[in-house]
Design an enzyme around this catalytic site. Structure first.
Site, PDB file in Angstrom:
ATOM      1  N   GLU A   1      40.906  51.237  39.153  1.00 20.46           N
ATOM      2  CA  GLU A   1      40.714  52.617  39.590  1.00 20.46           C
ATOM      3  C   GLU A   1      40.423  53.558  38.428  1.00 20.46           C
ATOM      4  O   GLU A   1      40.775  53.287  37.275  1.00 20.46           O
ATOM      5  CB  GLU A   1      41.968  53.105  40.333  1.00 20.46           C
ATOM      6  CG  GLU A   1      42.198  52.370  41.643  1.00 20.46           C
ATOM      7  CD  GLU A   1      43.515  52.731  42.313  1.00 20.46           C
ATOM      8  OE1 GLU A   1      43.614  52.554  43.539  1.00 20.46           O
ATOM      9  OE2 GLU A   1      44.454  53.179  41.617  1.00 20.46           O
TER      10      GLU A   1
ATOM     11  N   CYS B   1      55.616  49.056  32.678  1.00 22.07           N
ATOM     12  CA  CYS B   1      56.506  50.218  32.721  1.00 22.07           C
ATOM     13  C   CYS B   1      57.135  50.306  34.110  1.00 22.07           C
ATOM     14  O   CYS B   1      56.430  50.295  35.123  1.00 22.07           O
ATOM     15  CB  CYS B   1      55.742  51.490  32.406  1.00 22.07           C
ATOM     16  SG  CYS B   1      55.003  51.500  30.754  1.00 22.07           S
TER      17      CYS B   1
ATOM     18  N   CYS C   1      55.984  52.993  36.695  1.00 23.69           N
ATOM     19  CA  CYS C   1      54.538  53.105  36.916  1.00 23.69           C
ATOM     20  C   CYS C   1      54.087  52.075  37.946  1.00 23.69           C
ATOM     21  O   CYS C   1      54.394  50.886  37.830  1.00 23.69           O
ATOM     22  CB  CYS C   1      53.797  52.884  35.599  1.00 23.69           C
ATOM     23  SG  CYS C   1      51.999  52.903  35.745  1.00 23.69           S
TER      24      CYS C   1
ATOM     25  N   GLY D   1      45.971  49.888  32.490  1.00 29.63           N
ATOM     26  CA  GLY D   1      45.815  49.070  31.299  1.00 29.63           C
ATOM     27  C   GLY D   1      46.284  49.732  30.014  1.00 29.63           C
ATOM     28  O   GLY D   1      46.505  50.938  29.951  1.00 29.63           O
TER      29      GLY D   1
ATOM     30  N   CYS E   1      49.252  60.542  37.545  1.00 27.90           N
ATOM     31  CA  CYS E   1      49.766  59.676  36.486  1.00 27.90           C
ATOM     32  C   CYS E   1      50.868  58.776  37.022  1.00 27.90           C
ATOM     33  O   CYS E   1      51.827  59.244  37.637  1.00 27.90           O
ATOM     34  CB  CYS E   1      50.299  60.544  35.348  1.00 27.90           C
ATOM     35  SG  CYS E   1      50.921  59.623  33.948  1.00 27.90           S
TER      36      CYS E   1
END
Length: 346
Positions: free
Chosen positions: A83, A107, A110, A153, A328
């Site tokens: 994405e 993480c 995330c 990434g 984010c």
């Protein structure tokens, strides 16, 4: 068949005026097929078609947010997906690009980290995100003036391809972006940070996703963080600054009861002592299945005040595109209400 976008602009096929025409079709007009390059002879277009692949994507879907942000879900030619996010502002157009399918950093807060690592993206698959987003928004690729390597990434673990893509972004015959408007984010790969400092021809900005000032908390929320201690990361940041003279941004996602204690603000200020830096406090963006929630507005303000009282340059970043899963920490190939769009439209 090789992907044309994987090439550095200086190595594009054709010579002289024809090469200039080809570059303009790709990076200014943003066309998605060789056949659309109407001022090139038909025979030359057919030759290019037989030797190069122009479009790195098989399909694209979009999810639009009420704030104008757009999440782009790309299906690559091998069927894998990743994405990017387009964020229009009154004074600029910004894109957040991915450098990998998934992410190895894992993480805990995330959504991308839960996917695991698929593969590295090629330079053309990174640059192609800019071209495809511009096509989807009906603008020239050169109208996108701000770019952040903050999507899926870890860019410094796909170092060669990320740097190759950055050189295309900055090249005057390609996208011609200003190095001051391109930012690379890293979870803190000390060796990669030092290596980036030596890229004299780039000069792009650096952001470090620190997220905690103490080792125990950081290893809890960033399992791969143990590969580089906070001391090693901070030493690399200081070395980077000594070589480049540039400010370093520290990204800090605010997690309730985890990394938002005032003693952690004090420790963060201690860590940053002597480093010319800016801290971005980021309220955590929610996603299905997360074990974390954002700190309260009151606690974020208290954390902010504690840093400011210590002389730290700090701001609170308000994320865009949350309702589209584009903010984010939310990128995870989810596509509620998506519509299929044409890839590479002019």
């Amino acid at each position: 068949m090789p992907l044309l976008l994987d090439l550095h602009p200086d190595h594009y096929p054709l010579e002289g005026f024809r090469r200039k025409q080809l570059l303009e079709w790709v990076f200014v007009q943003g066309v998605g097929t060789f056949d659309a390059m109407t001022n090139l002879p038909a025979g030359l277009r057919a030759e290019l078609e037989s030797e190069y692949q122009l479009n790195p994507f098989r399909d694209i879907e979009t999810v639009r947010s009420h704030d104008g942000s757009v999440k782009y879900l790309f299906t690559l030619n091998d069927g894998r997906q990743m994405e990017a996010v387009y964020m229009p502002y009154l004074d600029r157009k910004t894109i957040c690009v991915s450098t990998m399918v998934g992410c190895p950093a894992r993480c805990a807060f995330c959504a991308t980290g839960k996917m695991g690592f698929g593969r590295n993206l090629t330079p053309g698959e990174i640059v192609g995100q800019v071209l495809a987003v511009a096509g989807g928004e009906g603008i020239s690729p050169r109208e996108i003036r701000n770019l952040v390597f903050m999507g899926m990434g870890e860019a410094l673990l796909n170092y060669e391809n990320s740097m190759a893509a950055a050189r295309v972004l900055l090249h005057p015959d390609a996208l011609g972006m200003s190095k001051r408007r391109v930012t690379l984010s890293t979870v803190g790969i000390a060796k990669g940070i030092r290596r980036l400092a030596e890229e004299d021809d780039l000069g792009i900005k650096l952001a470090i996703s620190l997220h905690a000032p103490d080792e125990e908390t950081r290893q809890q929320i960033i399992p791969t963080g143990a590969a580089n201690s906070i001391e090693e990361i901070m030493a690399a940041a200081r070395d980077y600054q000594a070589v480049t003279g540039r400010r370093v941004t520290m990204e800090y996602t605010m997690l309730r009861g985890v990394n938002d204690h005032l003693w952690q603000a004090e420790l963060l200020a201690d860590r940053l002592d002597g480093l010319v830096s800016h801290v971005n406090l980021i309220p955590m963006n929610p996603w299905d299945g997360s074990d974390f929630v954002s700190s309260s507005e009151e606690q974020i303000q208290a954390f902010y005040d504690a840093l400011q009282d210590r002389g730290v340059d700090v701001s609170v970043r308000r994320s865009r595109g949350k309702d589209a899963g584009a903010a984010c920490g939310q990128l995870a190939l989810r596509r509620p209400g998506a519509r299929t769009g044409e890839v590479g439209a002019a």
